[in-house]
Design an enzyme around this catalytic site. Structure first.
Site, short mmCIF file in Angstrom:
data_model
loop_
_atom_site.label_atom_id
_atom_site.label_comp_id
_atom_site.label_asym_id
_atom_site.label_seq_id
_atom_site.Cartn_x
_atom_site.Cartn_y
_atom_site.Cartn_z
N CYS A 1 41.29 117.12 63.67
CA CYS A 1 41.18 118.52 64.09
C CYS A 1 42.28 118.86 65.10
O CYS A 1 42.82 119.97 65.08
CB CYS A 1 39.81 118.78 64.72
SG CYS A 1 38.44 118.32 63.64
N ASP B 1 66.66 84.92 78.88
CA ASP B 1 67.75 84.65 79.80
C ASP B 1 67.29 83.48 80.67
O ASP B 1 66.08 83.31 80.89
CB ASP B 1 68.01 85.89 80.67
CG ASP B 1 69.01 85.61 81.77
OD1 ASP B 1 70.08 85.05 81.47
OD2 ASP B 1 68.70 85.95 82.93
#
Length: 696
Positions: A14, A390
């Site tokens: 809706c 890293d």
């Protein structure tokens, strides 16, 4: 763009339809209804009165500022709706009990009253849509109700209306539960600050704070915005930012974050950022935005729903017409079957299968100090098979640490090293001083400290000249075989060498390396248990260092000697093989983070980390990454099971039309059952599992 809060927004389908209606208004092209957070984003030129009428047609309304509900208050509208359903159920029960004793018109009147009370909104919207040739769930239900009553199925038609009303209420209740959980999270934001201006203490809204303001934060109060302590000492609870429950000790000169709680004493804090620029404000803003990003799954479901409902109407028409026309079926019974098929066409449970799970997943992660910037990233995290890390500052602490000490003259070695490095700010010097401090040797003062280019330093300690530095600082000595072997062993282990000597002999040497985070080996093990197939370290360090770290931590692979552009190239190679995430600090690794399928940064509130990555771990470690992956995988599993369950129940209901067994009751219960199960399963994400507790 203006932003409004909306109440009564319970149906995702809706909400989409209302959004499309608003977008058709003049200047309304960019209007958005944010279903998950119950908000409306609207261009200021749009006629607000027309927007309110569109919202009202679906029982929704804009909340005025004076009516803003708290996260613990349910809107009055929902309480009224529950009462209406209860009244309808009582009237329905009265009709059932009195169907043999009351006149037929009275029984029909009771059924109609029950239907009107619980289904009036659906009926009004459905009639409007019929005249517009717009086929939504309300249209389907209205046609089904009219059809049921036209063939005298008063009891079943009324039950359908009541169950559908209950179904809509449960939809709204489930979504509101997810929203309330998010609202509770957002309430960590401070509201007021006790500021000192003109020598006077004054409480002001945090929106009025200025950079440079001095604020007092008493025990138990929230720090109003990011700042620096100018007076006082206390422990501070940073759980709102990092998810860590353990307090952090803070004193004069330390930085504090807005939203953190001062545990004891009084702190005087100088504000360094306006609240809207603070780390907490950015996090909360991103969390709110994250709710509204549509995932690929949600986009597919929304697109599917557009075709699903019309297709169901075609199937219903075929069920009504084909058996009577071509197979000699009874018109009345197959018309009834067709009406039941219409009800099966309700797409609400299907559309609801994803948003509650997504909001719950984002909320759970945010509670743990894991900032996921959208449902798309949450889904993607659950699909990751490879994680690239890293090294420096991620798997290691990013600070030199003495890994090994070879000592020939114990007391003298530590005395000399401590005296020479005592006042140096070099990172290696700090590592040496930490080791010297543990030896409990008294440190004298060094004199005539001189730097030797590329080698180290020389100085006089206690009247004797000493040398401290790398292998080159020992060039004045004839080294014996044992010392040479020790130097080679340290170099082979990829340690940085710091040796101490006098004019005649070597006193000892340190092997220094970047310290591996204590949690890294366990982290990699947990990631592998969570389904991560490949863990790769990308580093600019040389081969030996990378190999040693990878072996100690338990990584599956590593790549050493990489420049930033080479890291990007490596990420591209990995993404071709499988879904890959890159984990870094959000600054130096920005190109690699952007290139990966998913960028994950370690942040603890730093602007660069928050802005760079798709996911930010607000702690200064990776300990909560496995939990984030576990939650995202759980979200993905639940969304898939929700979709399969919803479609499965509807398919079973449709198959019941073949032998003519489908009834209106079964049709509405199949949809209602799907809605309830989908909602409850999605909300379980807010509950911590045993495995997630173990990880955290």
């Amino acid at each position: 763009m203006a932003e409004y809060r909306i109440e009564g927004l319970s149906c995702a389908n809706c909400a989409r339809e209302m959004e499309e209606e608003i977008q058709k208004l003049p200047h309304g092209k960019d209007a958005k209804i944010l279903f998950n957070s119950s908000k409306l984003s609207l261009p200021e030129e749009v006629d607000l009165a027309k927007v309110e009428r569109i919202l009202a047609s679906d029982g929704a309304a804009i909340i005025k500022d004076s009516q803003q509900p708290s996260s613990t208050d349910r809107p009055r509208k929902e309480i009224d709706w529950r009462i209406l359903i209860l009244i309808s159920a009582l009237l329905f029960t009265a009709a059932l009990i009195g169907q043999d004793s009351l006149p037929s018109p009275a029984v029909i009147a009771l059924y109609l009253a029950a239907t009107a009370i619980s289904g009036y909104r659906t009926f009004i919207k459905g009639i409007k849509n019929l005249f517009r040739f717009k086929f939504t769930i309300d249209t389907l239900m209205t046609v089904a109700l009219i059809g049921a009553f036209s063939i005298g199925e008063w009891r079943e038609g009324t039950m359908v209306a009541i169950l559908f009303g209950l179904n809509e209420y449960l939809e709204g209740l489930g979504m509101e539960k997810a929203r309330s959980s998010m609202a509770a999270l957002l309430e960590v934001a401070p509201k007021e600050a006790l500021v000192i201006r003109g020598g006077q203490e004054k409480k002001i809204p945090i929106s009025e704070l200025r950079i440079g303001d001095a604020v007092l934060v008493k025990a138990g109060e929230k720090i109003p915005s990011d700042g620096r302590i100018t007076h006082g000492k206390s422990s501070v609870n940073e759980a709102a930012l990092t998810g860590e429950s353990m307090p952090v000790e803070k004193e004069k000169g330390d930085f504090v974050y807005g939203g953190s709680i001062n545990n004891e004493g009084t702190l005087k804090v100088e504000i360094t950022k306006l609240y809207q620029d603070s780390s907490l404000a950015k996090i909360l803003h991103l969390v709110e935005e994250a709710q509204e990003t549509k995932t690929p799954t949600e986009l597919f479901i929304n697109q599917f729903a557009k075709y699903y409902t019309p297709a169901i109407m075609v199937i219903a028409a075929l069920v009504m017409l084909v058996p009577p026309l071509f197979l000699g079926g009874d018109w009345s019974s197959w018309f009834y079957q067709g009406l039941a098929v219409l009800i099966v066409g309700c797409p609400c449970a299907l559309i609801l299968s994803s948003p509650i799970a997504i909001v719950s997943g984002i909320t759970r992660n945010a509670r743990n100090g894991i900032l996921v910037k959208g449902g798309t990233h949450l889904e993607q995290l659950g699909r990751i098979e490879t994680i690239a890390f890293d090294k420096t500052g991620t798997l290691t602490k990013g600070a030199p640490h003495v890994e090994r000490a070879i000592v020939y003259e114990p007391e003298l070695f530590y005395q000399v090293a401590g005296a020479i490095e005592k006042h140096s700010s070099h990172p290696l010097a700090k590592a040496v001083m930490e080791e010297v401090a543990q030896s409990n040797v008294s440190v004298a003062e060094a004199e005539e400290i001189q730097s030797v280019a590329g080698q180290g330093v020389t100085a006089i300690v206690g009247g004797t000249r000493y040398y401290l530095g790398n292998e080159g600082i020992l060039s004045h000595l004839q080294l014996d075989a044992g010392v040479k072997a020790d130097i080679e062993a340290l170099k082979h282990s990829a340690y940085t060498l710091v040796a101490a000597a006098d004019d005649h002999r070597v006193l000892g040497m340190f092997g220094i390396a970047d310290q591996i985070r204590s949690e890294s080996p366990q982290l990699i093990k947990q990631l592998q248990e969570a389904g991560i197939k490949q863990t790769v370290m990308l580093t600019g360090d040389h081969e030996k260092t990378a190999e040693k770290v990878a072996q100690k931590i338990g990584l599956t692979d590593y790549a050493a000697g990489l420049l930033p552009d080479e890291k990007v190239q490596k990420i591209k190679e990995l993404t071709k093989q499988s879904a890959t995430a890159m984990v870094g600090d959000g600054i130096n690794d920005a190109p690699a983070l952007a290139t990966a399928d998913l960028g994950i940064a370690i942040g603890k509130g730093t602007d660069s980390a928050i802005e760079t990555a798709d996911i930010v771990l607000m702690q200064d470690h990776l300990g909560r990454l496995p939990a984030a992956i576990a939650i995202s995988k759980r979200v993905n599993r639940i969304i898939k099971s929700n979709i399969l369950l919803t479609l499965g129940l509807k398919l079973i209901a449709l198959l019941l039309t073949i032998p003519g067994w489908l009834t209106l009751w079964i049709a509405i219960l199949s949809d209602m059952g799907a809605t309830i199960i989908v909602t409850l399963i999605s909300l379980t994400i807010l509950v911590e599992t045993k495995k997630e507790k173990e990880i955290l």
